[in-house]
Write a protein that holds these residues in place. Structure first.
Motif, short mmCIF file in Angstrom:
data_model
loop_
_atom_site.label_atom_id
_atom_site.label_comp_id
_atom_site.label_asym_id
_atom_site.label_seq_id
_atom_site.Cartn_x
_atom_site.Cartn_y
_atom_site.Cartn_z
N ARG A 35 0.85 -1.20 0.00
CA ARG A 35 0.00 0.00 0.00
C ARG A 35 0.88 1.25 0.00
NH1 ARG A 35 -3.09 3.22 -1.94
NH2 ARG A 35 -4.43 4.45 -0.62
N GLY A 36 2.01 1.19 0.70
CA GLY A 36 2.95 2.30 0.68
C GLY A 36 3.47 2.55 -0.73
N PHE A 37 3.74 1.47 -1.48
CA PHE A 37 4.19 1.63 -2.87
C PHE A 37 3.10 2.25 -3.73
CE2 PHE A 37 7.73 -1.28 -1.94
CZ PHE A 37 8.75 -0.63 -2.62
N GLU A 38 1.85 1.88 -3.49
CA GLU A 38 0.74 2.48 -4.24
C GLU A 38 0.65 3.98 -3.97
OE1 GLU A 38 -2.79 0.36 -3.12
OE2 GLU A 38 -2.07 -1.53 -3.97
N MET A 39 0.79 4.35 -2.70
CA MET A 39 0.73 5.77 -2.35
C MET A 39 1.92 6.52 -2.95
SD MET A 39 -0.45 5.42 1.59
CE MET A 39 -1.77 6.56 1.95
N ALA A 40 3.11 5.92 -2.92
CA ALA A 40 4.30 6.56 -3.51
C ALA A 40 4.09 6.78 -5.00
CB ALA A 40 5.53 5.70 -3.26
#
Length: 79
Positions: A35-40
């Protein structure tokens, strides 16, 4: 009107990698790294993104400060 008045805004920069952003965001919010990668990716595409809304300025400031310790460009915005 919503009780959530303070936005934590992450800004795109040329310094931090997607990996750094993903791990910092995941750690700060207790999210899966995916999810962090999606936000990034979303912030990289749009230039900035609201990570969350907080009910108090103090909550928002704490999240901003935590992410800034990772070297991220994060700001606080009121509604």
């Amino acid at each position: 009107m919503s009780d959530q008045q303070w936005a934590v805004v992450l800004h795109d920069d040329d310094v931090n990698s997607h990996t750094t952003v993903a791990f910092a965001v995941a750690r700060a919010y207790g999210l899966p790294v995916e999810r962090g990668f999606e936000m990034a990716h979303d912030v990289d595409t749009a230039g900035e993104g609201c990570l969350t809304w907080c009910t108090t300025r103090e909550q928002a400031e704490a999240l901003v400060a935590d992410l800034q310790l990772w070297g991220l460009h994060v700001t606080l915005r009121s509604r």
